[in-house]
Scaffold this active site. Structure first.
Site, PDB file in Angstrom:
ATOM      1  N   GLU A 178     -76.815 -48.541  10.220  1.00  0.00           N
ATOM      2  CA  GLU A 178     -77.152 -49.680  11.084  1.00  0.00           C
ATOM      3  C   GLU A 178     -77.299 -49.152  12.509  1.00  0.00           C
ATOM      4  OE1 GLU A 178     -74.217 -52.896  10.965  1.00  0.00           O
ATOM      5  OE2 GLU A 178     -74.668 -53.335  13.066  1.00  0.00           O
ATOM      6  N   ARG A 233     -77.999 -51.768  21.090  1.00  0.00           N
ATOM      7  CA  ARG A 233     -77.117 -51.791  22.260  1.00  0.00           C
ATOM      8  C   ARG A 233     -77.538 -50.775  23.300  1.00  0.00           C
ATOM      9  NH1 ARG A 233     -71.130 -51.397  20.129  1.00  0.00           N
ATOM     10  NH2 ARG A 233     -71.624 -51.993  17.999  1.00  0.00           N
ATOM     11  N   THR A 235     -76.547 -55.585  15.999  1.00  0.00           N
ATOM     12  CA  THR A 235     -76.436 -56.259  17.307  1.00  0.00           C
ATOM     13  C   THR A 235     -77.699 -57.089  17.577  1.00  0.00           C
ATOM     14  OG1 THR A 235     -75.293 -54.240  18.002  1.00  0.00           O
ATOM     15  CG2 THR A 235     -75.486 -55.980  19.631  1.00  0.00           C
ATOM     16  N   LYS A 253     -71.489 -60.683   7.245  1.00  0.00           N
ATOM     17  CA  LYS A 253     -70.717 -59.728   8.028  1.00  0.00           C
ATOM     18  C   LYS A 253     -69.462 -60.438   8.541  1.00  0.00           C
ATOM     19  CE  LYS A 253     -71.024 -56.943  12.183  1.00  0.00           C
ATOM     20  NZ  LYS A 253     -71.669 -55.699  12.569  1.00  0.00           N
TER      21      LYS A 253
END
Ligand SMILES: O=C(O)C(=O)C[C@H](O)[C@H](O)COP(=O)(O)O
Length: 216
Positions: free
Chosen positions: A46, A50, A74, A134
């Site tokens: 993943e 960011r 994110t 998640k």
């Protein structure tokens, strides 16, 4: 028959016990990092949005590391979702869930792993058709004991917990029936990336890939 998006997501997430959560500061690290993780047995990663170069990193790894299965993390907005999907992400991860993200996911062919923590949040996302979620920030939100308590009332929902998970507590999560895989950044430590120490990353990946879903 074509797989559903949930089937596609489950196939990716259940292929390895740990999904590395990556924060790529230097674009030049993206390809050697993804290669080292794949060599160690963790092809699915993943890449979090960011850092400024995250979308370029996704594109590069998609193009140059065919053995990798690149997800985007994110993801906070519908725009993030569509940008990541256009960059070639095979799955999209968000720390939470918003209507905007649900709408973007519904318009896309790319599977979505939305975040939820409380029973009400989980039930709301479940009503939207999501049964694989998640759970973030896992340790701070109540850890494996919290997740374990969700298993009987919300028995159809499965989770990928992330946040504060390390090799020391990984098995507490992996041993739960409602955990598909865990996510963590420990397999790609900033210091090893800065030093270009890909052998160390490969070693960490190999150890993580060997974590078993054994019962406590
Ligand atoms: O950026 C996202 O989409 C997140 O949800 C956060 C990450 O999953 C965690 O930051 C990983 O946690 P650590 O392994 O404790 O570093």
């Amino acid at each position: 028959m074509k797989k559903t998006k949930t089937e596609e997501l489950l196939e990716i997430l259940s292929g390895q016990p740990v999904i590395p959560v990556l924060k790529i500061e230097r674009i030049a690290d993206a390809v050697p990092l993804a290669r080292a993780l794949a060599r160690g047995g963790l092809p699915a990663v993943e890449i979090t949005l960011r850092t400024p170069d995250a979308l370029d990193a996704i594109r590069l790894v998609v193009d140059e590391v065919p053995e990798a299965i690149v997800g985007a993390g994110t993801i906070l907005t519908g725009k993030d979702f569509s940008n990541a999907a256009s960059a070639g992400a095979r799955f999209i991860v968000s720390p939470g869930t918003t209507q905007e993200l649900l709408d973007a996911a519904a318009r896309s062919d790319v599977p979505f792993l939305p975040g939820a923590v409380t029973p009400s949040e989980i039930m709301a996302v479940r009503e939207e058709g999501y049964e694989v979620l998640k759970f973030f920030p896992a340790e701070q939100a109540g850890g494996s004991a919290f997740l374990k308590s969700l298993a009987s009332p919300l028995s159809t929902v499965r989770f990928c917990p992330t946040g504060g998970i390390t090799p020391d507590n990984a098995n507490d999560y992996l041993s739960l029936p409602n955990v598909v895989c865990i996510g963590g950044s420990w397999v790609a430590p900033e210091a090893e990336l800065a030093a270009g120490n890909w052998d160390a990353v490969e070693r960490l990946a190999r150890e993580a890939a060997a974590l078993a879903r054994k019962k406590r």
